[in-house]
Enzyme design. Structure first.
Site, PDB file in Angstrom:
ATOM      1  N   VAL A 153       1.796   4.945   9.278  1.00 12.75           N
ATOM      2  CA  VAL A 153       0.749   4.197   8.579  1.00 12.75           C
ATOM      3  C   VAL A 153      -0.027   3.322   9.563  1.00 12.75           C
ATOM      4  CG1 VAL A 153       0.265   2.521   6.756  1.00 12.75           C
ATOM      5  CG2 VAL A 153       2.002   4.267   6.386  1.00 12.75           C
ATOM      6  N   CYS A 154       0.669   2.720  10.510  1.00 14.50           N
ATOM      7  CA  CYS A 154       0.000   1.868  11.501  1.00 14.50           C
ATOM      8  C   CYS A 154      -0.966   2.692  12.346  1.00 14.50           C
ATOM      9  CB  CYS A 154       1.030   1.188  12.397  1.00 14.50           C
ATOM     10  SG  CYS A 154       2.171   0.118  11.505  1.00 14.50           S
ATOM     11  N   GLU A 155      -0.543   3.882  12.716  1.00 16.05           N
ATOM     12  CA  GLU A 155      -1.407   4.776  13.486  1.00 16.05           C
ATOM     13  C   GLU A 155      -2.651   5.133  12.684  1.00 16.05           C
ATOM     14  OE1 GLU A 155      -1.462   9.314  15.225  1.00 16.05           O
ATOM     15  OE2 GLU A 155       0.476   8.325  14.992  1.00 16.05           O
TER      16      GLU A 155
END
Length: 164
Positions: A58-60
């Site tokens: 999700v961060c990516e």
């Protein structure tokens, strides 16, 4: 509001930031190990994208999304801040082609995490959040994502940045 990580409640350290607050001061580290202070961005509207770890799904996706949108918004700075080491951020950004936003590290002393109320107690990670700050250094949009593993509301955040 209760924040959870994989359904488990977490405690956030620092003072929660609200719309209308003056933007809290912070010092983070650039990928070249230089100190980056919040006052370097005064006079510019900015979106701060906060992620727990740049090298996770999700961060990516969150970082890639804001990188894609950055060139479409005039006179704005987009920052992504995590606790990842600057070397790891530089390696990841190079491999991912992240070149329109600044990815910064709060690993040194959690200055940003404490100032914005996003430091997760006991984990030395930041919770997922979005902040929009106007050119006068006033917070105009805040989203503390209720479940750390969920995506933020990209459209609302981007609209908030465009409307400042």
């Amino acid at each position: 509001m209760q924040i959870t990580m994989k359904g488990n409640p977490i405690v956030l350290l620092g003072k929660k930031v609200e719309v209308g607050d003056p933007a809290p001061h912070f010092t983070v580290v650039g990928q070249d190990i230089s100190e980056v202070k919040c006052h370097q961005f005064m006079g510019k509207k900015r979106l701060i994208s906060v992620v727990p770890s740049i090298d996770t799904g999700v961060c990516e996706q969150q970082t890639r999304r804001f990188n894609e949108e950055a060139s479409k918004i005039a006179d704005a700075v987009i920052l992504t801040i995590s606790m990842d080491l600057p070397f790891a951020q530089a390696r990841w950004c190079g491999a991912a082609g992240i070149d329109k936003i600044q990815v910064l590290s709060d690993h040194r002393d959690a200055s940003f995490g404490n100032a914005y109320g996003v430091l997760i107690e006991g984990l030395r990670l930041l919770t997922r959040a979005i902040f929009v700050i106007d050119a006068n250094d006033k917070v105009t949009y805040v989203e503390y994502v209720p479940e750390v593993t969920d995506h933020p509301d990209y459209e609302k955040a981007l609209e908030a940045l465009k409307s400042v």
